[in-house]
Design an enzyme around this catalytic site. Structure first.
Site, PDB file in Angstrom:
ATOM      1  N   TYR A 247      40.187  -8.550 -22.410  1.00  0.00           N
ATOM      2  CA  TYR A 247      40.393  -9.607 -23.406  1.00  0.00           C
ATOM      3  C   TYR A 247      41.376  -9.129 -24.481  1.00  0.00           C
ATOM      4  O   TYR A 247      42.374  -9.798 -24.769  1.00  0.00           O
ATOM      5  CB  TYR A 247      39.041  -9.993 -24.025  1.00  0.00           C
ATOM      6  CG  TYR A 247      39.161 -10.885 -25.222  1.00  0.00           C
ATOM      7  CD1 TYR A 247      39.527 -12.221 -25.082  1.00  0.00           C
ATOM      8  CD2 TYR A 247      38.918 -10.400 -26.508  1.00  0.00           C
ATOM      9  CE1 TYR A 247      39.646 -13.051 -26.199  1.00  0.00           C
ATOM     10  CE2 TYR A 247      39.026 -11.217 -27.618  1.00  0.00           C
ATOM     11  CZ  TYR A 247      39.397 -12.532 -27.461  1.00  0.00           C
ATOM     12  OH  TYR A 247      39.518 -13.343 -28.563  1.00  0.00           O
TER      13      TYR A 247
ATOM     14  N   THR B 191      43.146 -11.189 -32.149  1.00  0.00           N
ATOM     15  CA  THR B 191      41.757 -10.724 -32.271  1.00  0.00           C
ATOM     16  C   THR B 191      41.683  -9.269 -32.698  1.00  0.00           C
ATOM     17  O   THR B 191      42.571  -8.463 -32.374  1.00  0.00           O
ATOM     18  CB  THR B 191      41.046 -10.877 -30.901  1.00  0.00           C
ATOM     19  OG1 THR B 191      39.838 -10.118 -30.925  1.00  0.00           O
ATOM     20  CG2 THR B 191      41.890 -10.356 -29.747  1.00  0.00           C
TER      21      THR B 191
HETATM   22  N1  LIG Z   1      35.275 -16.896 -31.718  1.00  0.00           N
HETATM   23  C1  LIG Z   1      35.653 -15.698 -32.180  1.00  0.00           C
HETATM   24  O1  LIG Z   1      34.850 -14.936 -32.769  1.00  0.00           O
HETATM   25  C2  LIG Z   1      37.091 -15.265 -32.018  1.00  0.00           C
HETATM   26  C3  LIG Z   1      37.455 -14.010 -32.529  1.00  0.00           C
HETATM   27  C4  LIG Z   1      38.782 -13.599 -32.396  1.00  0.00           C
HETATM   28  C5  LIG Z   1      39.728 -14.428 -31.832  1.00  0.00           C
HETATM   29  N2  LIG Z   1      39.351 -15.647 -31.354  1.00  0.00           N
HETATM   30  C6  LIG Z   1      40.378 -16.501 -30.757  1.00  0.00           C
HETATM   31  O2  LIG Z   1      40.310 -17.793 -31.348  1.00  0.00           O
HETATM   32  C7  LIG Z   1      40.758 -18.763 -30.407  1.00  0.00           C
HETATM   33  C8  LIG Z   1      39.775 -19.927 -30.363  1.00  0.00           C
HETATM   34  O3  LIG Z   1      38.497 -19.445 -29.982  1.00  0.00           O
HETATM   35  P1  LIG Z   1      37.192 -20.354 -30.075  1.00  0.00           P
HETATM   36  O4  LIG Z   1      36.068 -19.460 -30.468  1.00  0.00           O
HETATM   37  O5  LIG Z   1      37.473 -21.560 -30.875  1.00  0.00           O
HETATM   38  O6  LIG Z   1      36.999 -20.732 -28.532  1.00  0.00           O
HETATM   39  P2  LIG Z   1      36.677 -22.143 -27.824  1.00  0.00           P
HETATM   40  O7  LIG Z   1      36.372 -21.824 -26.400  1.00  0.00           O
HETATM   41  O8  LIG Z   1      35.672 -22.905 -28.615  1.00  0.00           O
HETATM   42  O9  LIG Z   1      38.058 -22.908 -27.940  1.00  0.00           O
HETATM   43  C9  LIG Z   1      39.107 -22.759 -27.013  1.00  0.00           C
HETATM   44  C10 LIG Z   1      39.700 -24.136 -26.777  1.00  0.00           C
HETATM   45  O10 LIG Z   1      40.839 -24.017 -25.940  1.00  0.00           O
HETATM   46  C11 LIG Z   1      40.741 -24.966 -24.874  1.00  0.00           C
HETATM   47  N3  LIG Z   1      41.478 -24.377 -23.752  1.00  0.00           N
HETATM   48  C12 LIG Z   1      41.179 -23.230 -23.090  1.00  0.00           C
HETATM   49  N4  LIG Z   1      42.106 -22.978 -22.151  1.00  0.00           N
HETATM   50  C13 LIG Z   1      43.017 -23.988 -22.212  1.00  0.00           C
HETATM   51  C14 LIG Z   1      44.232 -24.272 -21.521  1.00  0.00           C
HETATM   52  N5  LIG Z   1      44.691 -23.479 -20.529  1.00  0.00           N
HETATM   53  N6  LIG Z   1      44.925 -25.382 -21.874  1.00  0.00           N
HETATM   54  C15 LIG Z   1      44.473 -26.196 -22.860  1.00  0.00           C
HETATM   55  N7  LIG Z   1      43.338 -25.972 -23.558  1.00  0.00           N
HETATM   56  C16 LIG Z   1      42.624 -24.882 -23.236  1.00  0.00           C
HETATM   57  C17 LIG Z   1      39.265 -25.165 -24.658  1.00  0.00           C
HETATM   58  O11 LIG Z   1      38.943 -26.391 -24.031  1.00  0.00           O
HETATM   59  C18 LIG Z   1      38.737 -25.098 -26.090  1.00  0.00           C
HETATM   60  O12 LIG Z   1      38.782 -26.369 -26.717  1.00  0.00           O
HETATM   61  C19 LIG Z   1      40.941 -18.025 -29.088  1.00  0.00           C
HETATM   62  O13 LIG Z   1      42.328 -17.770 -28.915  1.00  0.00           O
HETATM   63  C20 LIG Z   1      40.190 -16.733 -29.289  1.00  0.00           C
HETATM   64  O14 LIG Z   1      40.733 -15.688 -28.522  1.00  0.00           O
HETATM   65  C21 LIG Z   1      38.053 -16.086 -31.421  1.00  0.00           C
HETATM   66  O1  LIG Z   2      22.995 -11.859 -27.623  1.00  0.00           O
HETATM   67  C1  LIG Z   2      23.723 -11.006 -28.162  1.00  0.00           C
HETATM   68  C2  LIG Z   2      25.082 -11.256 -28.456  1.00  0.00           C
HETATM   69  C3  LIG Z   2      25.827 -10.246 -29.028  1.00  0.00           C
HETATM   70  N1  LIG Z   2      25.270  -9.050 -29.313  1.00  0.00           N
HETATM   71  C4  LIG Z   2      26.079  -7.991 -29.938  1.00  0.00           C
HETATM   72  O2  LIG Z   2      26.609  -8.503 -31.134  1.00  0.00           O
HETATM   73  C5  LIG Z   2      27.910  -7.964 -31.376  1.00  0.00           C
HETATM   74  C6  LIG Z   2      28.891  -9.105 -31.534  1.00  0.00           C
HETATM   75  O3  LIG Z   2      29.041  -9.737 -30.259  1.00  0.00           O
HETATM   76  P1  LIG Z   2      29.731 -11.166 -30.068  1.00  0.00           P
HETATM   77  O4  LIG Z   2      29.601 -11.532 -28.637  1.00  0.00           O
HETATM   78  O5  LIG Z   2      29.186 -12.097 -31.095  1.00  0.00           O
HETATM   79  O6  LIG Z   2      31.236 -10.913 -30.455  1.00  0.00           O
HETATM   80  P2  LIG Z   2      32.261  -9.780 -29.955  1.00  0.00           P
HETATM   81  O7  LIG Z   2      32.336  -8.741 -31.046  1.00  0.00           O
HETATM   82  O8  LIG Z   2      31.959  -9.299 -28.580  1.00  0.00           O
HETATM   83  O9  LIG Z   2      33.610 -10.593 -29.821  1.00  0.00           O
HETATM   84  C7  LIG Z   2      34.041 -11.546 -30.786  1.00  0.00           C
HETATM   85  O10 LIG Z   2      34.861 -10.950 -31.735  1.00  0.00           O
HETATM   86  C8  LIG Z   2      35.908 -10.223 -31.177  1.00  0.00           C
HETATM   87  C9  LIG Z   2      36.664  -9.646 -32.344  1.00  0.00           C
HETATM   88  O11 LIG Z   2      35.908  -8.628 -32.958  1.00  0.00           O
HETATM   89  C10 LIG Z   2      36.725 -11.097 -30.227  1.00  0.00           C
HETATM   90  O12 LIG Z   2      37.835 -11.651 -30.784  1.00  0.00           O
HETATM   91  C11 LIG Z   2      35.981 -12.129 -29.409  1.00  0.00           C
HETATM   92  O13 LIG Z   2      36.751 -13.271 -29.096  1.00  0.00           O
HETATM   93  C12 LIG Z   2      34.800 -12.647 -30.049  1.00  0.00           C
HETATM   94  O14 LIG Z   2      33.998 -13.189 -29.034  1.00  0.00           O
HETATM   95  C13 LIG Z   2      28.208  -7.063 -30.175  1.00  0.00           C
HETATM   96  O15 LIG Z   2      27.881  -5.760 -30.511  1.00  0.00           O
HETATM   97  C14 LIG Z   2      27.252  -7.563 -29.087  1.00  0.00           C
HETATM   98  O16 LIG Z   2      26.877  -6.582 -28.155  1.00  0.00           O
HETATM   99  C15 LIG Z   2      23.938  -8.790 -29.033  1.00  0.00           C
HETATM  100  O17 LIG Z   2      23.443  -7.695 -29.287  1.00  0.00           O
HETATM  101  N2  LIG Z   2      23.201  -9.787 -28.468  1.00  0.00           N
END
Ligand SMILES: NC(=O)c1ccc[n+]([C@@H]2O[C@H](COP(=O)([O-])OP(=O)(O)OC[C@H]3O[C@@H](n4cnc5c(N)ncnc54)[C@H](O)[C@@H]3O)[C@@H](O)[C@H]2O)c1
Ligand SMILES: O=c1ccn([C@@H]2O[C@H](COP(=O)(O)OP(=O)(O)O[C@H]3O[C@H](CO)[C@H](O)[C@H](O)[C@H]3O)[C@@H](O)[C@H]2O)c(=O)[nH]1
Length: 330
Positions: free
Chosen positions: A142, A118
């Site tokens: 995180y 991330t």
């Molecule tokens: N969504 C974002 O913006 C974002 C940004 C940066 C990094 N990531 C990373 O991407 C990855 C996926 O995120 P996502 O947004 O798809 O989240 P998500 O919560 O939709 O997916 C996570 C999945 O992992 C499974 N899981 C969680 N813990 C588990 C465990 N102990 N054993 C088996 N399965 C388990 C959950 O059931 C789910 O299906 C994560 O590693 C997250 O840190 C996400």
């Molecule tokens: O209801 C909301 C939700 C979010 N935000 C703002 O929008 C921005 C983005 O927030 P998100 O919650 O959408 O995402 P984050 O940047 O906190 O985090 C996401 O991106 C990160 C990488 O930049 C991490 O990897 C993390 O897993 C993923 O959730 C932040 O400034 C947050 O404060 C708001 O103002 N209102």
């Protein structure tokens, strides 16, 4: 050769599964405990093993039974403010369990690992866009929990002769352009998802967390990457590793930042709904601005994004959110 996708029933993992299947990969196995994922997010040709990534017996059996050579590790806890209130839960889920998984996977013969890291590892970077070789300095549990896993993977790969690609995702958004998957997480906290819910009347209002940041309009800046583009990055990383490529750490973003207020404007414009917006105090753990230095992944892997357009991303997210409502899902 088969691929094991942990967290494949989740938001990003399910798009990776679709990308693998679309590319004709013969066998895709998902390991997921369904804590935040959904079995209905998976196409029927995928094998779902329901369980925990830290269950070393299950992991080793699964890898041997399906002759898995490559692991894509998505499973994690992902909400930044929750990591501030429950740091030990995040270190367990993202660091301790990843250690167990990596150990079992290497022991059972996995040769290649792609790890979902991330942008949060950079913390509040002094340089924006942020290059991969900037020393990481996470400002929330995180980001720290993910950085420790990057380090474990690097050290284990060196010691055991495996190769890896660490992908540092910036803010992932949007949905499969063909409407097969999207972000389904209940009680979601991600900005674009929450804003589409406000546009559809599923939430009464949208809160803006902080308008006093040192940014042009005072709200936080993020680099939003479309989820299928991100899945494609994993595919090219997999081909790179299977082709004998070296281990790499790469940012996944487009290199352009949008403020929270700009994102809200786009959601209002695309949806045609002027939903209520409340200006609120800062949320714990948020960096003010984070934008990817986005050249290395193009140079190293030849990745070419297809959906680098915030209006398109928002349109997809909105369509998915509407579809969830129609199906009475979440
Ligand atoms: N969504 C974002 O913006 C974002 C940004 C940066 C990094 N990531 C990373 O991407 C990855 C996926 O995120 P996502 O947004 O798809 O989240 P998500 O919560 O939709 O997916 C996570 C999945 O992992 C499974 N899981 C969680 N813990 C588990 C465990 N102990 N054993 C088996 N399965 C388990 C959950 O059931 C789910 O299906 C994560 O590693 C997250 O840190 C996400
Ligand atoms: O209801 C909301 C939700 C979010 N935000 C703002 O929008 C921005 C983005 O927030 P998100 O919650 O959408 O995402 P984050 O940047 O906190 O985090 C996401 O991106 C990160 C990488 O930049 C991490 O990897 C993390 O897993 C993923 O959730 C932040 O400034 C947050 O404060 C708001 O103002 N209102």
């Amino acid at each position: 050769m088969a691929v094991l996708v942990t967290g494949g029933a989740g938001y990003i993992g399910s798009h990776m599964v679709l990308a693998l299947i679309d590319a004709g990969h013969e066998e895709v196995v998902v390991l997921d405990d369904l804590s935040t994922g959904f079995d209905w997010a998976l196409p029927p040709e995928v094998t779902l093993v329901r369980g925990d990534v830290a269950d070393q017996t299950l992991v080793a059996e699964t890898i041997r039974r399906h002759r898995i050579d490559a692991l894509a590790h998505f499973a994690a806890k992902i909400v930044v403010p929750d990591s501030v209130s429950d740091p030990l839960g995040y270190y367990l889920a993202n660091t301790v369990k990843s250690r167990a998984l990596i150990e079992a996977a290497i022991g059972a013969g996995v040769r290649h690992v792609i790890f979902s890291s991330t942008a949060a590892v950079y913390g509040e970077p002094a340089v924006v866009p942020v290059p991969e070789d900037l020393t990481p300095n996470p400002i929330n549990p995180y980001g720290r929990s993910k950085l420790m896993t990057e380090w474990m993977l690097e050290d284990a790969a060196r010691a055991h002769g495996i190769s890896y690609v660490v992908l540092r995702y910036f803010n992932v958004a949007g949905a499969d352009p063909r409407g097969r998957s999207g972000q389904s997480t209940p009680n979601a906290t991600h900005l674009i998802k929450v804003a589409t819910q406000a546009a559809l009347g599923k939430r009464g209002q949208l809160e803006v967390f902080g308008t006093d940041y040192p940014t042009p309009d005072g709200s936080c800046l993020r680099d939003y990457i479309q989820v299928s583009d991100l899945a494609q990055a994993h595919l090219v990383a997999l081909n790179h590793l299977r082709g004998g490529g070296t281990s790499l750490t790469l940012n996944c973003g487009y290199g352009r930042g949008y403020s929270v207020l700009e994102v809200i404007d786009v959601v209002k414009s695309v949806s045609g709904v002027d939903f209520p917006v409340k200006l609120s105090p800062r949320r714990p753990g948020d960096p003010s601005r984070i934008v990817a230095g986005a050249d290395r992944i193009r140079a190293e892997l030849g990745w070419v994004p297809q959906h680098d357009d915030l209006r398109e991303i928002v349109t997809q997210a909105l369509a998915w959110e509407e579809a969830l409502g129609r199906r009475n899902r979440v």
